[in-house]
Motif scaffolding. Structure first.
Motif, PDB file in Angstrom:
ATOM      1  N   MET A  38       0.992  -1.152   0.130  1.00 57.50           N
ATOM      2  CA  MET A  38      -0.015  -0.156  -0.346  1.00 57.50           C
ATOM      3  C   MET A  38       1.509   1.393  -0.673  1.00 57.50           C
ATOM      4  SD  MET A  38      -2.679  -1.734   2.620  1.00 57.50           S
ATOM      5  CE  MET A  38      -4.594  -0.083   2.128  1.00 57.50           C
ATOM      6  N   HIS A  39       1.792   0.933   0.370  1.00 52.36           N
ATOM      7  CA  HIS A  39       2.869   2.225   0.399  1.00 52.36           C
ATOM      8  C   HIS A  39       3.627   2.568  -0.340  1.00 52.36           C
ATOM      9  CE1 HIS A  39       6.017   5.198   2.275  1.00 52.36           C
ATOM     10  NE2 HIS A  39       7.085   4.236   1.745  1.00 52.36           N
ATOM     11  N   TYR A  40       3.605   1.858  -1.808  1.00 51.76           N
ATOM     12  CA  TYR A  40       4.653   1.544  -2.417  1.00 51.76           C
ATOM     13  C   TYR A  40       3.525   1.870  -3.348  1.00 51.76           C
ATOM     14  CZ  TYR A  40       7.604   1.848  -6.521  1.00 51.76           C
ATOM     15  OH  TYR A  40       8.274   1.103  -7.998  1.00 51.76           O
ATOM     16  N   LEU A  41       2.488   1.660  -3.752  1.00 50.18           N
ATOM     17  CA  LEU A  41       1.094   2.157  -4.772  1.00 50.18           C
ATOM     18  C   LEU A  41       0.517   3.667  -4.062  1.00 50.18           C
ATOM     19  CD1 LEU A  41      -1.286  -1.215  -4.372  1.00 50.18           C
ATOM     20  CD2 LEU A  41       1.046  -0.316  -6.107  1.00 50.18           C
ATOM     21  N   SER A  42       0.579   3.945  -3.027  1.00 54.02           N
ATOM     22  CA  SER A  42       0.381   5.875  -2.790  1.00 54.02           C
ATOM     23  C   SER A  42       1.472   5.566  -3.339  1.00 54.02           C
ATOM     24  CB  SER A  42       0.307   5.713  -1.460  1.00 54.02           C
ATOM     25  OG  SER A  42       1.619   6.167  -0.628  1.00 54.02           O
ATOM     26  N   GLY A  43       2.570   6.094  -3.245  1.00 58.89           N
ATOM     27  CA  GLY A  43       3.402   7.129  -3.682  1.00 58.89           C
ATOM     28  C   GLY A  43       3.781   6.897  -5.440  1.00 58.89           C
ATOM     29  N   SER A  44       3.307   5.716  -6.053  1.00 53.05           N
ATOM     30  CA  SER A  44       3.660   6.166  -7.242  1.00 53.05           C
ATOM     31  C   SER A  44       2.842   6.649  -8.378  1.00 53.05           C
ATOM     32  CB  SER A  44       3.188   4.489  -7.859  1.00 53.05           C
ATOM     33  OG  SER A  44       1.889   4.320  -7.552  1.00 53.05           O
ATOM     34  N   ALA A  45       3.488   6.581  -9.488  1.00 48.42           N
ATOM     35  CA  ALA A  45       2.373   8.187 -10.587  1.00 48.42           C
ATOM     36  C   ALA A  45       0.951   7.209 -11.043  1.00 48.42           C
ATOM     37  CB  ALA A  45       3.269   7.898 -11.199  1.00 48.42           C
ATOM     38  N   ASN A  46       0.091   7.886 -10.249  1.00 44.77           N
ATOM     39  CA  ASN A  46      -1.314   7.418 -10.629  1.00 44.77           C
ATOM     40  C   ASN A  46      -1.761   5.881 -10.034  1.00 44.77           C
ATOM     41  OD1 ASN A  46      -1.619   8.955 -12.850  1.00 44.77           O
ATOM     42  ND2 ASN A  46      -0.576   7.168 -14.320  1.00 44.77           N
ATOM     43  N   ASN A  47      -1.157   5.828  -8.529  1.00 46.32           N
ATOM     44  CA  ASN A  47      -0.874   5.119  -7.755  1.00 46.32           C
ATOM     45  C   ASN A  47      -1.330   3.832  -8.179  1.00 46.32           C
ATOM     46  OD1 ASN A  47      -1.114   6.603  -5.785  1.00 46.32           O
ATOM     47  ND2 ASN A  47      -3.210   7.404  -6.051  1.00 46.32           N
TER      48      ASN A  47
ATOM     49  N   ARG B 156      -7.742   4.823   2.135  1.00 46.58           N
ATOM     50  CA  ARG B 156      -8.586   5.220   3.496  1.00 46.58           C
ATOM     51  C   ARG B 156      -7.882   4.028   4.111  1.00 46.58           C
ATOM     52  NH1 ARG B 156     -12.955   3.448   3.437  1.00 46.58           N
ATOM     53  NH2 ARG B 156     -12.587   2.134   5.359  1.00 46.58           N
ATOM     54  N   LEU B 157      -7.649   3.463   4.409  1.00 40.27           N
ATOM     55  CA  LEU B 157      -7.129   2.152   5.498  1.00 40.27           C
ATOM     56  C   LEU B 157      -4.997   2.811   5.624  1.00 40.27           C
ATOM     57  CD1 LEU B 157      -7.580  -0.089   7.248  1.00 40.27           C
ATOM     58  CD2 LEU B 157      -6.610  -1.169   5.349  1.00 40.27           C
ATOM     59  N   TYR B 158      -4.977   2.632   4.183  1.00 43.40           N
ATOM     60  CA  TYR B 158      -3.361   3.404   4.161  1.00 43.40           C
ATOM     61  C   TYR B 158      -3.276   4.305   4.896  1.00 43.40           C
ATOM     62  CZ  TYR B 158       1.020   5.091   3.108  1.00 43.40           C
ATOM     63  OH  TYR B 158       2.088   5.667   3.056  1.00 43.40           O
ATOM     64  N   ARG B 159      -3.747   5.204   4.751  1.00 40.23           N
ATOM     65  CA  ARG B 159      -3.477   6.198   5.424  1.00 40.23           C
ATOM     66  C   ARG B 159      -3.755   7.011   7.481  1.00 40.23           C
ATOM     67  NH1 ARG B 159      -6.672   9.460   1.222  1.00 40.23           N
ATOM     68  NH2 ARG B 159      -8.389   9.299   2.622  1.00 40.23           N
ATOM     69  N   GLU B 160      -5.426   5.237   7.850  1.00 41.94           N
ATOM     70  CA  GLU B 160      -4.694   5.118   8.634  1.00 41.94           C
ATOM     71  C   GLU B 160      -4.109   4.152   9.254  1.00 41.94           C
ATOM     72  OE1 GLU B 160      -8.698   3.354   8.526  1.00 41.94           O
ATOM     73  OE2 GLU B 160      -9.817   4.988   8.030  1.00 41.94           O
ATOM     74  N   ALA B 161      -3.707   2.968   8.711  1.00 43.40           N
ATOM     75  CA  ALA B 161      -2.721   2.321   9.110  1.00 43.40           C
ATOM     76  C   ALA B 161      -1.574   3.355   9.164  1.00 43.40           C
ATOM     77  CB  ALA B 161      -1.988   1.006   7.977  1.00 43.40           C
ATOM     78  N   SER B 162      -1.295   4.091   8.504  1.00 39.96           N
ATOM     79  CA  SER B 162      -0.055   5.328   8.951  1.00 39.96           C
ATOM     80  C   SER B 162       0.275   5.488  10.069  1.00 39.96           C
ATOM     81  CB  SER B 162       0.434   5.996   7.639  1.00 39.96           C
ATOM     82  OG  SER B 162       0.412   5.239   5.873  1.00 39.96           O
ATOM     83  N   VAL B 163      -0.767   6.001  10.904  1.00 38.55           N
ATOM     84  CA  VAL B 163      -0.552   6.971  11.754  1.00 38.55           C
ATOM     85  C   VAL B 163       0.487   5.551  12.860  1.00 38.55           C
ATOM     86  CG1 VAL B 163      -2.612   7.544  13.412  1.00 38.55           C
ATOM     87  CG2 VAL B 163      -2.724   8.475  11.318  1.00 38.55           C
ATOM     88  N   SER B 164      -0.784   4.344  12.575  1.00 41.54           N
ATOM     89  CA  SER B 164      -0.072   2.974  13.672  1.00 41.54           C
ATOM     90  C   SER B 164       1.263   2.949  13.221  1.00 41.54           C
ATOM     91  CB  SER B 164      -1.126   2.195  13.663  1.00 41.54           C
ATOM     92  OG  SER B 164      -2.155   2.118  13.409  1.00 41.54           O
ATOM     93  N   PHE B 165       1.408   2.939  12.025  1.00 41.83           N
ATOM     94  CA  PHE B 165       3.199   2.574  12.034  1.00 41.83           C
ATOM     95  C   PHE B 165       4.209   3.460  12.405  1.00 41.83           C
ATOM     96  CE2 PHE B 165       6.363   2.591   8.618  1.00 41.83           C
ATOM     97  CZ  PHE B 165       7.207   1.152   8.824  1.00 41.83           C
ATOM     98  N   GLU B 166       3.579   5.241  11.740  1.00 38.61           N
ATOM     99  CA  GLU B 166       4.707   6.144  12.090  1.00 38.61           C
ATOM    100  C   GLU B 166       4.696   6.232  13.962  1.00 38.61           C
ATOM    101  OE1 GLU B 166       7.048   9.050  12.432  1.00 38.61           O
ATOM    102  OE2 GLU B 166       6.990   7.866  10.478  1.00 38.61           O
ATOM    103  N   SER B 167       3.595   6.003  15.127  1.00 36.44           N
ATOM    104  CA  SER B 167       3.999   5.873  16.112  1.00 36.44           C
ATOM    105  C   SER B 167       4.534   4.458  16.307  1.00 36.44           C
ATOM    106  CB  SER B 167       2.461   5.166  16.183  1.00 36.44           C
ATOM    107  OG  SER B 167       2.863   5.370  17.818  1.00 36.44           O
ATOM    108  N   VAL B 168       4.951   3.377  15.520  1.00 32.88           N
ATOM    109  CA  VAL B 168       5.863   2.753  15.770  1.00 32.88           C
ATOM    110  C   VAL B 168       6.838   3.071  15.542  1.00 32.88           C
ATOM    111  CG1 VAL B 168       6.541  -0.362  15.432  1.00 32.88           C
ATOM    112  CG2 VAL B 168       3.812   0.529  15.890  1.00 32.88           C
TER     113      VAL B 168
END
Length: 140
Positions: free
Chosen positions: A42-51, A104-116
């Motif tokens: 999800m992280h890689y897809l979110s940062g790619s051109a056109n996802n 949406r799930l990626y953005r939510e999970a990113s908060v948890s990921f960043e916390s860790v």
């Protein structure tokens, strides 16, 4: 008693660090219903051109075989996190893209990921963190 080469110590410590971080992150991501490998997709897809990227590119990025990525993304597609579409440049290949639900799930999970992540490197100064990122980039 002979001492191990520094390169051996570095690789072993890095492997142990990766294992421990993966365990911590996976535990936190499980609250979102995903695992670390799915998050990396999800992280890689979110940062790619056109996802959207070809599966082969995705496989190379996360260090899996093309068939391994196919098995990984099948349940993600079934759960509505990603979609596949035809590749306009190569009809033999499909592109993988994050769906709106997946984003949406990626953005939510990113908060948890960043916390860790923050907790894991909190003992390092900003300068040390930057230097570590720079050094790891050279190894990769």
């Amino acid at each position: 008693m002979s001492q191990e080469p520094l390169s051996t110590t570095l690789v072993i410590q890095n492997a142990l660090l990766a294992s421990r971080l993966a365990r911590r992150v996976s535990h936190r991501l499980s609250m979102h219903g995903i695992n670390l490998t799915e998050y990396l997709v999800m992280h890689y897809l979110s940062g790619s051109a056109n996802n959207a990227v070809p599966r082969i590119e995705l496989a190379e990025h996360i260090g899996m075989s093309a068939s391994g990525v196919t098995r990984l993304i099948a349940p993600m597609e079934k759960n509505g996190l990603i979609t596949k579409r035809a590749n306009p440049r190569d009809a033999r290949q499909s592109l993988v893209k994050l769906s709106k639900t997946g984003m949406r799930l990626y953005r939510e999970a990113s908060v948890s990921f960043e916390s860790v992540a923050s907790d894991s490197i909190g003992g390092l100064s900003r300068s040390q963190q930057s230097k570590l990122v720079e050094l790891l980039a050279k190894v990769l």
